[in-house]
Design an enzyme around this catalytic site. Sequence first.
Site, mmCIF file in Angstrom:
data_model
loop_
_atom_site.group_PDB
_atom_site.id
_atom_site.type_symbol
_atom_site.label_atom_id
_atom_site.label_comp_id
_atom_site.label_asym_id
_atom_site.label_seq_id
_atom_site.Cartn_x
_atom_site.Cartn_y
_atom_site.Cartn_z
ATOM 1 C CG MET A 414 -2.096 -1.079 1.330
ATOM 2 S SD MET A 414 -2.892 -1.429 -0.183
ATOM 3 C CE MET A 414 -3.660 0.052 -0.621
ATOM 4 C CG ASP A 466 -5.017 1.773 9.108
ATOM 5 O OD1 ASP A 466 -5.688 0.580 9.489
ATOM 6 O OD2 ASP A 466 -4.675 2.143 8.058
ATOM 7 C CG MET A 487 -13.229 2.861 9.329
ATOM 8 S SD MET A 487 -12.288 2.901 7.888
ATOM 9 C CE MET A 487 -12.726 1.320 6.907
ATOM 10 C CB CYS A 501 -7.154 2.358 -1.757
ATOM 11 S SG CYS A 501 -6.306 3.196 -3.257
ATOM 12 C CB ILE A 502 -10.999 3.875 2.683
ATOM 13 C CG1 ILE A 502 -9.686 4.023 3.078
ATOM 14 C CG2 ILE A 502 -11.620 3.340 3.797
ATOM 15 C CD1 ILE A 502 -8.711 2.935 3.703
ATOM 16 C CG LEU A 503 -15.174 5.379 0.809
ATOM 17 C CD1 LEU A 503 -16.125 6.283 0.359
ATOM 18 C CD2 LEU A 503 -15.926 4.556 2.110
ATOM 19 C CG HIS A 504 -11.212 0.050 -3.442
ATOM 20 N ND1 HIS A 504 -10.180 -0.278 -4.362
ATOM 21 C CD2 HIS A 504 -10.617 -0.373 -2.311
ATOM 22 C CE1 HIS A 504 -9.164 -0.373 -3.799
ATOM 23 N NE2 HIS A 504 -9.172 -0.374 -2.458
ATOM 24 C CG ASP A 505 -10.566 -1.991 1.103
ATOM 25 O OD1 ASP A 505 -10.099 -2.528 0.031
ATOM 26 O OD2 ASP A 505 -9.869 -1.313 1.850
ATOM 27 C CG ASP A 554 -7.593 -7.379 -5.678
ATOM 28 O OD1 ASP A 554 -7.704 -8.108 -4.737
ATOM 29 O OD2 ASP A 554 -6.348 -7.125 -6.146
HETATM 30 C C1 LIG Z 1 -6.508 -0.855 1.122
HETATM 31 S S1 LIG Z 1 -5.814 -0.174 2.615
HETATM 32 C C2 LIG Z 1 -5.488 1.536 2.146
HETATM 33 C C3 LIG Z 1 -4.385 1.794 2.694
HETATM 34 C C4 LIG Z 1 -4.004 3.443 2.480
HETATM 35 N N1 LIG Z 1 -4.902 4.335 2.418
HETATM 36 C C5 LIG Z 1 -3.239 3.478 1.078
HETATM 37 O O1 LIG Z 1 -3.826 3.832 0.279
HETATM 38 O O2 LIG Z 1 -2.210 3.231 0.955
HETATM 39 C C6 LIG Z 1 -7.012 -0.184 3.561
HETATM 40 C C7 LIG Z 1 -6.676 0.364 4.897
HETATM 41 O O3 LIG Z 1 -7.746 0.278 5.704
HETATM 42 C C8 LIG Z 1 -7.714 0.120 7.048
HETATM 43 N N2 LIG Z 1 -8.832 -0.539 7.725
HETATM 44 C C9 LIG Z 1 -9.667 -1.361 7.346
HETATM 45 N N3 LIG Z 1 -10.493 -1.673 8.389
HETATM 46 C C10 LIG Z 1 -10.580 -0.428 9.090
HETATM 47 C C11 LIG Z 1 -11.314 0.182 10.496
HETATM 48 N N4 LIG Z 1 -12.256 -0.413 10.742
HETATM 49 N N5 LIG Z 1 -10.882 1.177 10.958
HETATM 50 C C12 LIG Z 1 -9.828 1.782 10.347
HETATM 51 N N6 LIG Z 1 -8.998 1.309 9.487
HETATM 52 C C13 LIG Z 1 -9.259 0.169 8.923
HETATM 53 C C14 LIG Z 1 -6.774 -1.124 6.748
HETATM 54 O O4 LIG Z 1 -5.904 -1.579 8.005
HETATM 55 C C15 LIG Z 1 -5.724 -0.731 5.645
HETATM 56 O O5 LIG Z 1 -4.729 -0.127 6.278
#
Ligand SMILES: C[S@@+](CC[C@H](N)C(=O)[O-])C[C@H]1O[C@@H](n2cnc3c(N)ncnc32)[C@H](O)[C@@H]1O
Length: 598
Positions: A414, A466, A487, A501-505, A554
């Site tokens: 990342m 995080d 979060m 790259c958060i909301l796409h998760d 993915d």
């Molecule tokens: C796909 S990575 C993106 C990391 C960073 N934003 C980047 O683009 O390099 C998703 C991030 O969301 C964090 N994450 C997942 N669930 C979370 C939560 N409930 N609260 C805070 N962070 C979370 C993960 O630990 C991870 O670091």
Amino acid sequence: MAPSILMILDQDYMAPWHLLKDCMWGVGAAAFEKGAGKSFWDYMADDPAKNQLFTEAMVFDSQTWTSELITGCKDMFDGSRSVVDVGGGNGTALRAIAQAFPHLKCTVYDVPHVIADSPNHPEFVLHDWGNEECIKILKRCKEAVPQEGGKIIIVDTVLDSDSDVGPYSHLKLYSDLEMMLTFGGKERTEEEWEKLILDAGFAGCKIKCISAVQSSRHFLIKGSFIIWVSAGIGIDLFVPSSPSNSTMLSMQVQEDDHQAAQAKIWEIVYGFSDTLVLRSAIQLGIADILHKHGGPISLAELASRIPVNCRNVDHLYRIMRYLVHMKLFSTRTIDGQLRYELEPAAKFLVKGWDQSMVPALLAISDVDFMAPWHHIKEGLRGECATAFEKAFGRSIWDYMAGNPAKNQLFNEAMACDSRLLTSALISGCKEMLDGIRSVVDVGGGTGTALRAIAQAFPHLKCTVYDLPHVIADSPNYPEVQRIQGDMFKSIPSADAILMKCILHDWDDEECIKILKRCKEAVPQEGGKVIIVDIVLDLNSDSFYSHMRMCMDLDMMLNTGGKERTEEEWKKLIFDAGFAGYNIKCISAVQSVIEAYPY
Ligand SMILES: C[S@@+](CC[C@H](N)C(=O)[O-])C[C@H]1O[C@@H](n2cnc3c(N)ncnc32)[C@H](O)[C@@H]1O
């Protein structure tokens, strides 16, 4: 083609590709044996389901070339009264030969579990074995045929020479590495076949293409030829007549569409070998060595510098041959010696500079991170929340929390992605940060992106937020405050929330929850949420289109999330109670979406 494809893409059958770099160590067991603890053949003998999978693939393979063999080389069996098909499996090929040439007494010869039970491996025998074993097999063959008119017919691949690159060179080179990894065998060039045959004490050989390159399905699939070996000394070799030009032309017209479609499928199926050969090149540090060397390097020099004890230079040569074919490296002959050079794309495989793609590539090609791709269908059947959970029994985030090595691999990937994106992001965000005094990067990982922003905009108070195991793994940058938390429960207050790259998760419902938490964290006056994520454009043919589609799957497999079109983003943002949004394209895979809560 389904039986072949199912076998090639079987998780166990693919496993040796993850051990490619270990093939430098010696001349001993094939990668398959290292991974499975037994040889491929013993594994098949012990596992009836996998044996059946393999058998069905081989039967398909056999069916595709038998008619070519019979029509193209009709005269081959003139004067012969009996044939033994060594390693002939269930006899699919030999049965067809027996039906076409009823005067022949036909015998299949194979290992006991194949003869007793399921069919196996009807042709392509010698490419499964190293030279020494092939010589033994050929000597036994020689003992089995009469001196007068006896012959050995080998159906196997002949690799193109370096200067003669045919349309199926890539498939043949794939097959060479497959043989190396699975059986310890190899595909051979014409010169290598000739040497092998002479070394086994034969008088000579003739190599003949079964039919024209353009019209042969068989060639398309395996690029195989028939090699005729004379058993008796000084016997004039029989050369079969080729089909006439007009016959070949009509075959070509009939089969062109058919072949193009098959070729497309094979290209897709073998895509994984490119990924895993690239991975081995990174692990062996090949681009680093060439970069440091500063000029063309010979195979021997390369072998002496790779960070494993490279005792198998032949394997290194074959991996390099594949990488050259992928156009990551090139060759030049200097003073009669072949030397390797970096091609422009390979600079991204050099480690230790800010645009290196290595950490991301190592994570994407990691055996665990590839595993969910084998469970797409269980995900569709609703047996699990995500394919990742099917593979590992827990969500990707819980898995990371319990696995420090993979957590580090993921975080470094990342961070790498952030470095690649930094300059586009900073120029894209410039105006958005006007009037903003503080930013919280939610799910900000180890803080790479936010640190770059903090350095570019020193007036900003920057906080990365995080999960605890990520914050624990992140460096303590002076420009960035670090807070751990969830979060979904709360988000620290700031003028702007950044989410890259958060909301796409996450699925829509979860995204709405996160966006609502973001809304609570920013002021009514001028507060905003800056989302850095992919905006899918299904009609675009930009060079990122394919990658964006891959990222969508993915997300589906690994996190249960998705990539979204503009329409989908709009709906999501309004459903979360926001007042509006603006999308800005930047020169990256992702876009920047500025969302206004009030
Ligand atoms: C796909 S990575 C993106 C990391 C960073 N934003 C980047 O683009 O390099 C998703 C991030 O969301 C964090 N994450 C997942 N669930 C979370 C939560 N409930 N609260 C805070 N962070 C979370 C993960 O630990 C991870 O670091």
